[in-house]
Design a protein around this motif. Structure first.
Motif, PDB file in Angstrom:
ATOM      1  N   SER A   1      -7.265 -26.146 -10.354  1.00 18.19           N
ATOM      2  CA  SER A   1      -6.106 -26.560  -9.567  1.00 18.19           C
ATOM      3  C   SER A   1      -5.313 -25.355  -9.092  1.00 18.19           C
ATOM      4  CB  SER A   1      -5.207 -27.476 -10.395  1.00 18.19           C
ATOM      5  OG  SER A   1      -4.677 -26.798 -11.520  1.00 18.19           O
ATOM      6  N   LEU A   2      -5.263 -24.308  -9.923  1.00 17.77           N
ATOM      7  CA  LEU A   2      -4.506 -23.106  -9.575  1.00 17.77           C
ATOM      8  C   LEU A   2      -5.067 -22.447  -8.323  1.00 17.77           C
ATOM      9  CD1 LEU A   2      -2.213 -21.211 -10.618  1.00 17.77           C
ATOM     10  CD2 LEU A   2      -4.014 -19.882 -11.712  1.00 17.77           C
ATOM     11  N   PHE A   3      -6.372 -22.233  -8.308  1.00 15.94           N
ATOM     12  CA  PHE A   3      -6.970 -21.562  -7.160  1.00 15.94           C
ATOM     13  C   PHE A   3      -7.220 -22.528  -6.004  1.00 15.94           C
ATOM     14  CE2 PHE A   3      -7.837 -18.624 -10.627  1.00 15.94           C
ATOM     15  CZ  PHE A   3      -7.329 -17.464 -10.068  1.00 15.94           C
ATOM     16  N   GLY A   4      -7.294 -23.830  -6.326  1.00 19.82           N
ATOM     17  CA  GLY A   4      -7.310 -24.816  -5.249  1.00 19.82           C
ATOM     18  C   GLY A   4      -6.001 -24.777  -4.473  1.00 19.82           C
ATOM     19  N   ALA A   5      -4.880 -24.689  -5.194  1.00 22.12           N
ATOM     20  CA  ALA A   5      -3.575 -24.568  -4.540  1.00 22.12           C
ATOM     21  C   ALA A   5      -3.499 -23.267  -3.749  1.00 22.12           C
ATOM     22  CB  ALA A   5      -2.463 -24.612  -5.588  1.00 22.12           C
ATOM     23  N   GLY A   6      -4.082 -22.194  -4.319  1.00 20.15           N
ATOM     24  CA  GLY A   6      -4.102 -20.921  -3.584  1.00 20.15           C
ATOM     25  C   GLY A   6      -4.868 -21.036  -2.279  1.00 20.15           C
ATOM     26  N   ALA A   7      -5.967 -21.800  -2.309  1.00 17.51           N
ATOM     27  CA  ALA A   7      -6.737 -22.002  -1.077  1.00 17.51           C
ATOM     28  C   ALA A   7      -5.920 -22.779  -0.051  1.00 17.51           C
ATOM     29  CB  ALA A   7      -8.027 -22.754  -1.401  1.00 17.51           C
ATOM     30  N   VAL A   8      -5.175 -23.801  -0.489  1.00 13.03           N
ATOM     31  CA  VAL A   8      -4.332 -24.578   0.433  1.00 13.03           C
ATOM     32  C   VAL A   8      -3.282 -23.672   1.072  1.00 13.03           C
ATOM     33  CG1 VAL A   8      -2.603 -26.418   0.586  1.00 13.03           C
ATOM     34  CG2 VAL A   8      -4.684 -26.755  -0.771  1.00 13.03           C
ATOM     35  N   LEU A   9      -2.647 -22.825   0.265  1.00 15.93           N
ATOM     36  CA  LEU A   9      -1.627 -21.928   0.809  1.00 15.93           C
ATOM     37  C   LEU A   9      -2.217 -20.962   1.827  1.00 15.93           C
ATOM     38  CD1 LEU A   9       0.080 -23.063  -1.562  1.00 15.93           C
ATOM     39  CD2 LEU A   9       1.001 -20.761  -1.866  1.00 15.93           C
TER      40      LEU A   9
ATOM     41  N   TYR B   1      10.539 -27.477  13.706  1.00 17.38           N
ATOM     42  CA  TYR B   1      11.018 -27.776  12.361  1.00 17.38           C
ATOM     43  C   TYR B   1      10.105 -28.758  11.627  1.00 17.38           C
ATOM     44  CZ  TYR B   1      15.334 -25.171  12.997  1.00 17.38           C
ATOM     45  OH  TYR B   1      16.239 -24.166  13.185  1.00 17.38           O
ATOM     46  N   MET B   2       9.482 -29.669  12.376  1.00 15.88           N
ATOM     47  CA  MET B   2       8.615 -30.641  11.727  1.00 15.88           C
ATOM     48  C   MET B   2       7.225 -30.081  11.472  1.00 15.88           C
ATOM     49  SD  MET B   2      10.532 -33.229  11.190  1.00 15.88           S
ATOM     50  CE  MET B   2       9.342 -34.494  10.750  1.00 15.88           C
ATOM     51  N   ASP B   3       6.603 -29.488  12.528  1.00 18.89           N
ATOM     52  CA  ASP B   3       5.198 -29.082  12.445  1.00 18.89           C
ATOM     53  C   ASP B   3       5.006 -27.683  11.855  1.00 18.89           C
ATOM     54  OD1 ASP B   3       4.632 -31.487  13.588  1.00 18.89           O
ATOM     55  OD2 ASP B   3       4.461 -30.701  15.635  1.00 18.89           O
ATOM     56  N   ILE B   4       5.989 -26.815  12.039  1.00 17.68           N
ATOM     57  CA  ILE B   4       5.840 -25.426  11.578  1.00 17.68           C
ATOM     58  C   ILE B   4       6.531 -25.212  10.235  1.00 17.68           C
ATOM     59  CG2 ILE B   4       6.193 -22.999  12.156  1.00 17.68           C
ATOM     60  CD1 ILE B   4       4.220 -24.441  13.957  1.00 17.68           C
ATOM     61  N   LEU B   5       7.648 -25.881  10.015  1.00 16.74           N
ATOM     62  CA  LEU B   5       8.384 -25.670   8.770  1.00 16.74           C
ATOM     63  C   LEU B   5       8.169 -26.791   7.751  1.00 16.74           C
ATOM     64  CD1 LEU B   5      11.893 -24.189   9.702  1.00 16.74           C
ATOM     65  CD2 LEU B   5       9.904 -23.033   8.748  1.00 16.74           C
ATOM     66  N   LEU B   6       8.538 -28.027   8.106  1.00 18.15           N
ATOM     67  CA  LEU B   6       8.579 -29.104   7.125  1.00 18.15           C
ATOM     68  C   LEU B   6       7.199 -29.523   6.621  1.00 18.15           C
ATOM     69  CD1 LEU B   6      10.242 -31.077   5.506  1.00 18.15           C
ATOM     70  CD2 LEU B   6      10.143 -32.670   7.450  1.00 18.15           C
ATOM     71  N   TYR B   7       6.304 -29.931   7.528  1.00 19.82           N
ATOM     72  CA  TYR B   7       5.004 -30.434   7.106  1.00 19.82           C
ATOM     73  C   TYR B   7       4.194 -29.390   6.321  1.00 19.82           C
ATOM     74  CZ  TYR B   7       5.796 -34.541  10.064  1.00 19.82           C
ATOM     75  OH  TYR B   7       6.305 -35.675  10.634  1.00 19.82           O
ATOM     76  N   PRO B   8       4.080 -28.147   6.823  1.00 17.60           N
ATOM     77  CA  PRO B   8       3.332 -27.137   6.053  1.00 17.60           C
ATOM     78  C   PRO B   8       3.954 -26.864   4.679  1.00 17.60           C
ATOM     79  CG  PRO B   8       3.580 -26.442   8.325  1.00 17.60           C
ATOM     80  CD  PRO B   8       4.465 -27.637   8.146  1.00 17.60           C
ATOM     81  N   ALA B   9       5.307 -26.798   4.636  1.00 12.47           N
ATOM     82  CA  ALA B   9       5.970 -26.550   3.347  1.00 12.47           C
ATOM     83  C   ALA B   9       5.703 -27.696   2.377  1.00 12.47           C
ATOM     84  CB  ALA B   9       7.462 -26.357   3.563  1.00 12.47           C
TER      85      ALA B   9
ATOM     86  N   ILE C   1       5.874 -17.431  -2.146  1.00  9.46           N
ATOM     87  CA  ILE C   1       5.144 -17.333  -0.880  1.00  9.46           C
ATOM     88  C   ILE C   1       5.589 -18.432   0.079  1.00  9.46           C
ATOM     89  CG2 ILE C   1       2.870 -17.628   0.180  1.00  9.46           C
ATOM     90  CD1 ILE C   1       1.693 -16.192  -2.252  1.00  9.46           C
ATOM     91  N   ILE C   2       5.742 -19.644  -0.429  1.00 12.19           N
ATOM     92  CA  ILE C   2       6.163 -20.765   0.419  1.00 12.19           C
ATOM     93  C   ILE C   2       7.542 -20.488   1.024  1.00 12.19           C
ATOM     94  CG2 ILE C   2       6.819 -23.204   0.415  1.00 12.19           C
ATOM     95  CD1 ILE C   2       4.681 -23.632  -1.754  1.00 12.19           C
ATOM     96  N   VAL C   3       8.466 -20.018   0.192  1.00  4.65           N
ATOM     97  CA  VAL C   3       9.823 -19.723   0.671  1.00  4.65           C
ATOM     98  C   VAL C   3       9.809 -18.581   1.682  1.00  4.65           C
ATOM     99  CG1 VAL C   3      12.100 -18.890  -0.015  1.00  4.65           C
ATOM    100  CG2 VAL C   3      10.925 -20.618  -1.412  1.00  4.65           C
ATOM    101  N   LEU C   4       9.095 -17.496   1.355  1.00  5.17           N
ATOM    102  CA  LEU C   4       9.058 -16.339   2.262  1.00  5.17           C
ATOM    103  C   LEU C   4       8.376 -16.685   3.582  1.00  5.17           C
ATOM    104  CD1 LEU C   4       8.227 -13.392  -0.192  1.00  5.17           C
ATOM    105  CD2 LEU C   4      10.426 -13.962   0.858  1.00  5.17           C
ATOM    106  N   HIS C   5       7.306 -17.473   3.515  1.00  3.47           N
ATOM    107  CA  HIS C   5       6.625 -17.853   4.745  1.00  3.47           C
ATOM    108  C   HIS C   5       7.534 -18.712   5.626  1.00  3.47           C
ATOM    109  CE1 HIS C   5       4.008 -20.499   7.233  1.00  3.47           C
ATOM    110  NE2 HIS C   5       3.436 -19.339   7.494  1.00  3.47           N
ATOM    111  N   GLY C   6       8.236 -19.662   5.018  1.00  2.46           N
ATOM    112  CA  GLY C   6       9.171 -20.477   5.791  1.00  2.46           C
ATOM    113  C   GLY C   6      10.272 -19.650   6.407  1.00  2.46           C
TER     114      GLY C   6
END
Length: 357
Positions: A86-94, A54-62, A29-34
């Motif tokens: 932690s698994l679903f916490g990470a899902g919430a962050v994404l 590149y900083m605010d839309i790509l780098l920092y969110p990734a 998901i991270i790769v596809l979103h980027g």
């Protein structure tokens, strides 16, 4: 009563592979979103500088999303007790990060529903409730803490999004309950199947293993004997059983068979096996003992039977004759059985109520 807050045996068996699958999907998901953001920037005019993109839309969110997934990976490895949180916490962050970067897409808030629906894979109500509460808190925090986010939402959205989260949780709960019940039905069916198979190996009248099962275990004993594991074969026959049936009736005869079977079973050692070979004849496989030790076991059985007065016979007892032979290296299946059978009839011809070895 079914406990829908604990994992079933099936989910426990599969949960580790599902967790790895989830973590891999997070990275995808991270790769596809980027990649989607990058192609959109190349093809659609953005009111933003190249550096800011590149900083605010790509780098920092990734980095933020990747850090959340890495933390989940580490917790899964070093503190598996907290893996699901932690698994679903990470899902919430994404999901929140993707929503935050794409708030101009009207339907993007539906991303909040995905972790809730995904939690149903584990068939655990506690995970779904945890994820639902987490997503609701995250949405409210974003709404009240991010003025830019609020500009994209209407008062109706503030009401409808929590309702959609609640409905999603209820649907997930129904899926979990029906899924757990299906698993229980399958487990019950498997248990019944195993019970039927077990019963098919038993003699219905005596509860001992039946003739066909004896043949299977006899073959196994011979294979073990060829590998150096000795055993003894005994054949036991109730004396004058035809007279019992003729004088007291077949019902009495059936009860005598049941009583004799019980005495045999109670006096065998745990690793020995008893079978109803046919009619009033029984076969025994005795393991892990010397011939004289097997003789002692059989003598105990013989004495117990001869000393038991049966009400079905008006207080009289019955006796048994027994043939006992040890496995000898190289002896064939047929010869071992025939020689043991000959010993049984030697015991009968010699006066009955005795053991021939």
């Amino acid at each position: 009563m079914t406990d829908f807050f604990t994992p079933s045996a099936l989910s426990l068996h599969r949960q580790s592979s599902w967790i790895r699958w989830f973590l891999r999907v997070y990275w995808i998901i991270i790769v596809l979103h980027g990649a989607a953001q990058l192609f959109a920037y190349w093809l659609i005019p953005y009111d933003i500088t190249t550096r800011d993109f590149y900083m605010d839309i790509l780098l920092y969110p990734a980095l933020m999303m990747g850090t959340a997934v890495v933390i989940a990976e580490l917790i899964h490895k070093w503190a598996p007790k907290y893996t699901f949180f932690s698994l679903f916490g990470a899902g919430a962050v994404l999901s929140l990060e993707i929503i935050h970067l794409n708030m101009d897409i009207r339907i993007i808030t539906a991303m909040l529903l995905l972790p809730i629906m995904a939690s149903t894979i584990f068939f655990r109500m506690d995970l779904t409730l945890f994820t639902s509460v987490l997503q609701t808190i995250a949405f409210l925090a974003m709404y009240f803490g991010d003025s830019w986010f609020r500009t994209f939402l209407t008062p109706f959205d503030l009401l409808s999004v929590p309702i959609f989260l609640l409905v999603s949780t209820l649907v997930s709960a129904i899926i979990i309950i029906s899924g757990r019940e299906l698993v229980q039905d399958l487990e019950r069916a498997q248990k019944e199947k195993r019970q039927i198979m077990k019963q098919s190996r038993k003699d219905a009248q005596t509860g001992l293993y039946n003739h066909s099962t004896f043949q299977l275990f006899f073959d196994t004993a011979l294979e073990r004997g060829q590998q150096g594991e000795g055993f003894h074969l005994a054949l036991l026959d109730i004396d004058n059983f035809k007279m019992v049936n003729d004088q007291y009736g077949h019902r009495a005869g059936d009860l005598i068979l049941l009583h004799v079977s019980r005495i045999i079973r109670e006096n065998l050692e745990p690793h020995d096996m008893a079978f109803r070979y046919g009619g009033e004849e029984f076969a025994l496989l005795l393991y892990g003992k010397e011939l004289h030790e097997s003789y002692t076991v059989l003598e105990t059985i013989r004495n117990r039977i001869s000393e038991t007065d049966f009400d079905e016979l008006g207080g009289k007892a019955v006796t048994v004759s027994i043939g006992l032979k040890s496995y000898i290296s190289g002896i064939s299946r047929e010869n071992l059985f025939e020689e043991t059978d000959s010993l049984l009839y030697l015991a009968k011809r010699s006066g009955k109520n005795q053991i021939a070895i």
